[in-house]
Scaffold this motif. Structure first.
Motif, PDB file in Angstrom:
ATOM      1  N   ILE A  77      -5.556  -5.492   6.626  1.00 37.58           N
ATOM      2  CA  ILE A  77      -4.536  -5.110   7.309  1.00 37.58           C
ATOM      3  C   ILE A  77      -3.822  -3.854   6.813  1.00 37.58           C
ATOM      4  O   ILE A  77      -3.370  -3.179   7.580  1.00 37.58           O
ATOM      5  CB  ILE A  77      -3.696  -6.381   7.758  1.00 37.58           C
ATOM      6  CG1 ILE A  77      -4.473  -7.335   8.658  1.00 37.58           C
ATOM      7  CG2 ILE A  77      -2.322  -6.055   8.176  1.00 37.58           C
ATOM      8  CD1 ILE A  77      -3.804  -8.748   8.715  1.00 37.58           C
ATOM      9  N   LEU A  78      -3.455  -4.030   5.624  1.00 35.32           N
ATOM     10  CA  LEU A  78      -2.880  -2.945   4.937  1.00 35.32           C
ATOM     11  C   LEU A  78      -3.593  -1.695   4.983  1.00 35.32           C
ATOM     12  O   LEU A  78      -2.953  -0.335   5.337  1.00 35.32           O
ATOM     13  CB  LEU A  78      -2.364  -3.209   3.505  1.00 35.32           C
ATOM     14  CG  LEU A  78      -1.148  -4.023   3.305  1.00 35.32           C
ATOM     15  CD1 LEU A  78      -1.326  -4.653   1.717  1.00 35.32           C
ATOM     16  CD2 LEU A  78       0.092  -3.241   3.495  1.00 35.32           C
ATOM     17  N   LEU A  79      -4.957  -1.652   4.895  1.00 30.58           N
ATOM     18  CA  LEU A  79      -5.531  -0.542   4.652  1.00 30.58           C
ATOM     19  C   LEU A  79      -5.904   0.339   6.335  1.00 30.58           C
ATOM     20  O   LEU A  79      -5.660   1.316   6.543  1.00 30.58           O
ATOM     21  CB  LEU A  79      -7.346  -0.832   4.328  1.00 30.58           C
ATOM     22  CG  LEU A  79      -8.180   0.379   4.575  1.00 30.58           C
ATOM     23  CD1 LEU A  79      -7.733   1.437   3.820  1.00 30.58           C
ATOM     24  CD2 LEU A  79      -9.398  -0.185   3.790  1.00 30.58           C
ATOM     25  N   ARG A  80      -5.815  -0.842   7.307  1.00 30.32           N
ATOM     26  CA  ARG A  80      -5.883  -0.256   8.589  1.00 30.32           C
ATOM     27  C   ARG A  80      -4.688   0.314   9.017  1.00 30.32           C
ATOM     28  O   ARG A  80      -4.580   1.378   9.803  1.00 30.32           O
ATOM     29  CB  ARG A  80      -6.247  -1.335   9.504  1.00 30.32           C
ATOM     30  CG  ARG A  80      -7.775  -1.646   9.469  1.00 30.32           C
ATOM     31  CD  ARG A  80      -8.175  -2.902  10.473  1.00 30.32           C
ATOM     32  NE  ARG A  80      -9.609  -3.106  10.446  1.00 30.32           N
ATOM     33  CZ  ARG A  80     -10.241  -4.161  10.925  1.00 30.32           C
ATOM     34  NH1 ARG A  80      -9.480  -5.146  11.751  1.00 30.32           N
ATOM     35  NH2 ARG A  80     -11.382  -4.348  10.782  1.00 30.32           N
ATOM     36  N   HIS A  81      -3.521  -0.181   8.379  1.00 31.45           N
ATOM     37  CA  HIS A  81      -2.042   0.343   8.696  1.00 31.45           C
ATOM     38  C   HIS A  81      -1.940   1.534   8.222  1.00 31.45           C
ATOM     39  O   HIS A  81      -1.677   2.755   8.969  1.00 31.45           O
ATOM     40  CB  HIS A  81      -1.091  -0.288   8.108  1.00 31.45           C
ATOM     41  CG  HIS A  81       0.147   0.158   8.365  1.00 31.45           C
ATOM     42  ND1 HIS A  81       0.859  -0.024   9.463  1.00 31.45           N
ATOM     43  CD2 HIS A  81       1.065   0.899   7.526  1.00 31.45           C
ATOM     44  CE1 HIS A  81       2.196   0.763   9.477  1.00 31.45           C
ATOM     45  NE2 HIS A  81       2.142   1.262   8.263  1.00 31.45           N
ATOM     46  N   VAL A  82      -2.565   2.151   7.034  1.00 33.96           N
ATOM     47  CA  VAL A  82      -2.734   3.456   6.504  1.00 33.96           C
ATOM     48  C   VAL A  82      -3.528   4.404   7.358  1.00 33.96           C
ATOM     49  O   VAL A  82      -3.082   5.515   7.497  1.00 33.96           O
ATOM     50  CB  VAL A  82      -2.956   3.339   5.101  1.00 33.96           C
ATOM     51  CG1 VAL A  82      -3.441   4.879   4.388  1.00 33.96           C
ATOM     52  CG2 VAL A  82      -2.180   2.626   4.059  1.00 33.96           C
TER      53      VAL A  82
ATOM     54  N   ALA B 277       1.026  -1.218  -0.067  1.00 28.85           N
ATOM     55  CA  ALA B 277      -0.081   0.065  -0.110  1.00 28.85           C
ATOM     56  C   ALA B 277       0.821   1.366  -0.081  1.00 28.85           C
ATOM     57  O   ALA B 277       1.834   0.980   0.640  1.00 28.85           O
ATOM     58  CB  ALA B 277      -0.969  -0.008   1.095  1.00 28.85           C
ATOM     59  N   ALA B 278       0.373   2.347  -0.854  1.00 34.07           N
ATOM     60  CA  ALA B 278       1.099   3.466  -0.841  1.00 34.07           C
ATOM     61  C   ALA B 278       0.144   4.938  -0.358  1.00 34.07           C
ATOM     62  O   ALA B 278      -0.877   4.737  -0.496  1.00 34.07           O
ATOM     63  CB  ALA B 278       1.773   3.768  -2.147  1.00 34.07           C
ATOM     64  N   PHE B 279       0.715   5.822   0.294  1.00 36.83           N
ATOM     65  CA  PHE B 279      -0.155   6.754   0.699  1.00 36.83           C
ATOM     66  C   PHE B 279       0.724   8.186   0.722  1.00 36.83           C
ATOM     67  O   PHE B 279       1.728   8.215   1.038  1.00 36.83           O
ATOM     68  CB  PHE B 279      -0.434   6.550   2.278  1.00 36.83           C
ATOM     69  CG  PHE B 279      -1.135   7.559   2.995  1.00 36.83           C
ATOM     70  CD1 PHE B 279      -2.667   7.338   2.877  1.00 36.83           C
ATOM     71  CD2 PHE B 279      -0.715   8.449   3.626  1.00 36.83           C
ATOM     72  CE1 PHE B 279      -3.400   8.607   3.402  1.00 36.83           C
ATOM     73  CE2 PHE B 279      -1.389   9.506   4.101  1.00 36.83           C
ATOM     74  CZ  PHE B 279      -2.787   9.632   4.321  1.00 36.83           C
ATOM     75  N   ALA B 280      -0.001   9.173  -0.008  1.00 35.66           N
ATOM     76  CA  ALA B 280       0.583  10.434   0.055  1.00 35.66           C
ATOM     77  C   ALA B 280      -0.414  11.462   0.042  1.00 35.66           C
ATOM     78  O   ALA B 280      -1.405  11.315  -0.431  1.00 35.66           O
ATOM     79  CB  ALA B 280       1.371  10.525  -1.325  1.00 35.66           C
ATOM     80  N   ASP B 281      -0.258  12.532   0.994  1.00 30.78           N
ATOM     81  CA  ASP B 281      -1.028  13.755   1.002  1.00 30.78           C
ATOM     82  C   ASP B 281      -2.323  13.239   0.765  1.00 30.78           C
ATOM     83  O   ASP B 281      -3.285  13.789   0.384  1.00 30.78           O
ATOM     84  CB  ASP B 281      -1.122  14.662  -0.352  1.00 30.78           C
ATOM     85  CG  ASP B 281       0.417  14.992  -0.684  1.00 30.78           C
ATOM     86  OD1 ASP B 281       1.288  15.339   0.044  1.00 30.78           O
ATOM     87  OD2 ASP B 281       0.941  14.959  -1.945  1.00 30.78           O
TER      88      ASP B 281
END
Length: 165
Positions: free
Chosen positions: A103-108, A79-83
Motif C-alpha cells: 500500500i505504501l509503495l503504491r502510494h508513492v 515511506a519516503a520519496f525524493a527526486d
C-alpha cells in the motif's frame, strides 16, 4: 483454514508526533533487513542516520492501521520519496505480510508523476525485492560499495527501476 483479512490502511503525510513510531519501526525492521544482507553489526538507529540519509528531503508518508487492540489506528509503516527515488520503506515487523508495504509503495507510485522511479534493495533482502518486482520494478544494476547510513561496512545493492506505463 481461517483466512486473515488485510487491515484497513490509511496513508497520510508524516506529522512530528509520528517520530517515536517511525523510529521504533525503522529500528526493528532495519535489523531484519541487515540480518539477511550485510549483518546486524552494521545497524545504526534512525536517530543516528535520518539527517545524513535525507529522511525529510522529499515526501514522507505513514501508513496507519488498526492493530486489533481497540486503541484505534496506529502507525504501521512509513515511506519516503525524493527526486524520483523511493529512499525509505519500512513496515513494523509485527505487521509484515499484511499488505502495508504494498500500500505504501503504491502510494508513492501514484503520488509522484515521475516517468521513472528507482530504489535500491540490499542483496539478501529477498522479501523486499519480491515486493518491488511484483509491482513492476526490475533490477537494472547491481553494485557493491559503502552501506548507506553506515559507511564502515560494504554492501551489495540491486538498483531497481519502475517505469510509468
Amino acid at each position: 483454514m481461517e483466512r486473515r483479512m488485510p487491515p484497513e490502511v490509511t496513508v497520510r503525510p508524516y506529522r512530528p508526533e509520528d517520530w517515536d513510531a517511525i523510529a521504533r519501526i525503522h529500528d526493528s525492521a532495519r535489523l531484519d533487513e541487515l540480518r539477511g544482507s550485510v549483518g546486524v553489526e552494521a545497524f545504526l538507529t534512525l536517530v543516528e542516520t535520518y539527517e545524513e540519509e535525507g529522511l525529510f528531503d522529499g515526501g514522507l508518508w505513514v501508513a496507519e492501521a488498526d492493530d486489533g487492540t481497540g486503541a484505534g489506528p496506529r502507525v504501521a509503516g512509513f515511506a519516503a520519496f525524493a527526486d524520483a527515488e523511493l529512499t525509505w520503506l519500512y513496515v513494523d515487523p509485527a505487521r509484515y505480510r499484511q499488505g502495508i508495504g504494498r500500500i505504501l509503495l503504491r502510494h508513492v507510485l501514484t503520488a509522484d508523476a515521475s516517468a521513472r522511479i528507482e530504489c535500491t534493495v540490499l542483496a539478501g533482502n529477498d522479501s523486499a525485492r519480491a515486493l518491488y518486482e511484483s509491482e513492476g520494478f526490475r533490477v537494472v544494476e547491481t553494485k557493491t560499495g559503502k552501506l548507506a547510513g553506515n559507511e564502515r561496512f560494504a554492501a551489495t545493492g540491486h538498483v531497481m527501476e519502475w517505469r510509468r506505463p
